[in-house]
Write a protein that holds these residues in place. Structure first.
Motif, mmCIF file in Angstrom:
data_model
loop_
_atom_site.group_PDB
_atom_site.id
_atom_site.type_symbol
_atom_site.label_atom_id
_atom_site.label_comp_id
_atom_site.label_asym_id
_atom_site.label_seq_id
_atom_site.Cartn_x
_atom_site.Cartn_y
_atom_site.Cartn_z
ATOM 1 N N PRO A 1 44.252 18.941 -23.232
ATOM 2 C CA PRO A 1 43.933 17.445 -23.400
ATOM 3 C C PRO A 1 43.164 17.247 -22.037
ATOM 4 O O PRO A 1 43.559 17.749 -20.772
ATOM 5 C CB PRO A 1 45.565 17.098 -23.236
ATOM 6 C CG PRO A 1 46.184 18.098 -23.661
ATOM 7 C CD PRO A 1 45.486 19.369 -23.614
ATOM 8 N N ALA A 2 42.007 16.242 -22.159
ATOM 9 C CA ALA A 2 41.437 16.062 -20.851
ATOM 10 C C ALA A 2 40.371 14.973 -21.115
ATOM 11 O O ALA A 2 40.540 14.227 -22.090
ATOM 12 C CB ALA A 2 40.512 17.442 -20.901
ATOM 13 N N GLY A 3 40.001 14.335 -19.969
ATOM 14 C CA GLY A 3 39.226 13.293 -20.059
ATOM 15 C C GLY A 3 38.498 12.852 -18.818
ATOM 16 O O GLY A 3 38.705 13.579 -17.848
ATOM 17 N N GLU A 4 37.388 12.008 -18.892
ATOM 18 C CA GLU A 4 36.749 11.812 -17.596
ATOM 19 C C GLU A 4 37.860 11.159 -16.531
ATOM 20 O O GLU A 4 38.732 10.266 -16.755
ATOM 21 C CB GLU A 4 35.681 10.586 -17.881
ATOM 22 C CG GLU A 4 34.570 11.228 -18.614
ATOM 23 C CD GLU A 4 33.305 10.275 -18.567
ATOM 24 O OE1 GLU A 4 33.605 9.000 -18.246
ATOM 25 O OE2 GLU A 4 32.440 10.602 -19.156
ATOM 26 N N GLU B 1 40.900 6.829 -9.543
ATOM 27 C CA GLU B 1 41.909 7.684 -9.824
ATOM 28 C C GLU B 1 41.602 9.305 -9.354
ATOM 29 O O GLU B 1 40.430 9.563 -8.976
ATOM 30 C CB GLU B 1 42.651 7.944 -10.966
ATOM 31 C CG GLU B 1 41.700 8.356 -11.914
ATOM 32 C CD GLU B 1 42.126 8.447 -13.490
ATOM 33 O OE1 GLU B 1 43.313 8.072 -13.707
ATOM 34 O OE2 GLU B 1 41.443 8.683 -14.483
ATOM 35 N N THR B 2 42.454 10.005 -9.043
ATOM 36 C CA THR B 2 42.175 11.386 -8.549
ATOM 37 C C THR B 2 42.254 12.254 -9.968
ATOM 38 O O THR B 2 42.775 12.029 -11.020
ATOM 39 C CB THR B 2 43.472 11.991 -7.684
ATOM 40 O OG1 THR B 2 44.617 11.916 -8.571
ATOM 41 C CG2 THR B 2 43.704 11.060 -6.532
ATOM 42 N N ALA B 3 41.917 13.576 -9.918
ATOM 43 C CA ALA B 3 41.720 14.370 -10.911
ATOM 44 C C ALA B 3 43.073 14.692 -11.358
ATOM 45 O O ALA B 3 43.506 14.718 -12.556
ATOM 46 C CB ALA B 3 41.005 15.653 -10.653
ATOM 47 N N ARG B 4 44.140 14.824 -10.479
ATOM 48 C CA ARG B 4 45.526 14.907 -10.805
ATOM 49 C C ARG B 4 46.106 13.830 -11.760
ATOM 50 O O ARG B 4 46.410 13.856 -12.857
ATOM 51 C CB ARG B 4 46.430 15.329 -9.593
ATOM 52 C CG ARG B 4 46.076 16.676 -9.003
ATOM 53 C CD ARG B 4 46.787 16.804 -7.667
ATOM 54 N NE ARG B 4 48.072 17.179 -7.589
ATOM 55 C CZ ARG B 4 48.652 18.213 -7.244
ATOM 56 N NH1 ARG B 4 47.861 18.994 -6.502
ATOM 57 N NH2 ARG B 4 49.910 18.602 -7.329
ATOM 58 N N ALA B 5 45.917 12.670 -11.260
ATOM 59 C CA ALA B 5 46.248 11.499 -12.073
ATOM 60 C C ALA B 5 45.464 11.538 -13.565
ATOM 61 O O ALA B 5 46.136 10.932 -14.275
ATOM 62 C CB ALA B 5 45.960 10.037 -11.067
ATOM 63 N N ALA B 6 44.131 11.699 -13.511
ATOM 64 C CA ALA B 6 43.684 11.427 -14.734
ATOM 65 C C ALA B 6 44.121 12.695 -15.908
ATOM 66 O O ALA B 6 44.268 12.165 -16.958
ATOM 67 C CB ALA B 6 42.091 11.748 -14.303
ATOM 68 N N GLN C 1 27.389 12.320 -14.046
ATOM 69 C CA GLN C 1 28.622 11.904 -14.821
ATOM 70 C C GLN C 1 29.746 12.308 -14.155
ATOM 71 O O GLN C 1 30.088 13.374 -13.322
ATOM 72 C CB GLN C 1 28.615 12.824 -16.234
ATOM 73 C CG GLN C 1 27.582 12.573 -17.323
ATOM 74 C CD GLN C 1 27.527 13.544 -18.350
ATOM 75 O OE1 GLN C 1 27.488 14.763 -17.889
ATOM 76 N NE2 GLN C 1 27.543 13.067 -19.387
ATOM 77 N N PRO C 2 31.177 11.566 -14.282
ATOM 78 C CA PRO C 2 32.349 11.743 -13.659
ATOM 79 C C PRO C 2 32.905 13.168 -14.008
ATOM 80 O O PRO C 2 32.606 13.698 -15.267
ATOM 81 C CB PRO C 2 33.161 10.606 -13.808
ATOM 82 C CG PRO C 2 32.571 9.869 -15.057
ATOM 83 C CD PRO C 2 31.116 10.166 -15.252
ATOM 84 N N MET D 1 38.143 16.388 -4.418
ATOM 85 C CA MET D 1 37.829 16.094 -5.730
ATOM 86 C C MET D 1 36.300 15.923 -6.026
ATOM 87 O O MET D 1 35.519 15.139 -4.879
ATOM 88 C CB MET D 1 38.513 14.806 -6.159
ATOM 89 C CG MET D 1 38.190 14.570 -7.681
ATOM 90 S SD MET D 1 38.951 12.980 -8.397
ATOM 91 C CE MET D 1 37.939 11.698 -7.610
ATOM 92 N N SER D 2 35.809 16.316 -7.038
ATOM 93 C CA SER D 2 34.367 16.232 -7.123
ATOM 94 C C SER D 2 34.257 14.795 -7.646
ATOM 95 O O SER D 2 34.903 14.030 -8.389
ATOM 96 C CB SER D 2 33.890 16.922 -8.362
ATOM 97 O OG SER D 2 34.011 18.208 -7.919
#
Length: 138
Positions: A41-44, A49-54, A10-11, A1-2
């Protein structure tokens, strides 16, 4: 993950790509991000958390849907916003989509393949477009 870097402090943004019943979920934000109007649907991604969890969290916070992450479709720096984007395919576990976060969203829609260009007049990021093409009914 980045993670944030000195070049991009920025995250990253995690986007939930949700297809159900042959339709793709898109949301329209109150504030445009460049030329973007309709999007996923999206956000930081939060630091814990991981990107998948976000992506799962953002889908719930914005649309009321409980989803599960299926796979990461790809990652890129978005050409319109300059933000690192991580696209996550998600399946619905429960709920009906509605504008849950009415401070951030104006509306949402479930769109079929033939209607996509009415909402997003350009192709998606290639791995996302491929997933959408394979998942949507003609």
């Amino acid at each position: 993950m980045s993670q944030p870097t000195p070049d991009n402090p920025q995250p990253p943004i995690a986007a939930a790509v949700i297809v159900d019943g042959g339709k793709l979920l898109l949301v329209r934000r109150r504030v445009k991000e460049g030329s973007l109007s309709w999007q996923f649907p999206a956000g930081e991604v939060e630091s814990s958390e991981t990107a998948r969890a976000a992506a799962v969290r953002e889908a719930f916070e914005e649309t009321g849907l409980t989803v599960t992450d299926v796979k990461v479709l790809g990652e890129r720096v978005h050409p319109a916003t300059g933000r690192t984007m991580i696209y996550v395919a998600c399946d619905i576990v429960s709920g009906d989509a509605y504008v849950k976060d009415d401070e951030e969203l104006v509306e949402l829609t479930w769109t079929q393949r033939g209607q996509l260009t009415e909402y997003v007049p350009y192709p998606f990021f290639e791995p996302v477009q491929q997933y959408v093409d394979e998942s949507l009914t003609p």
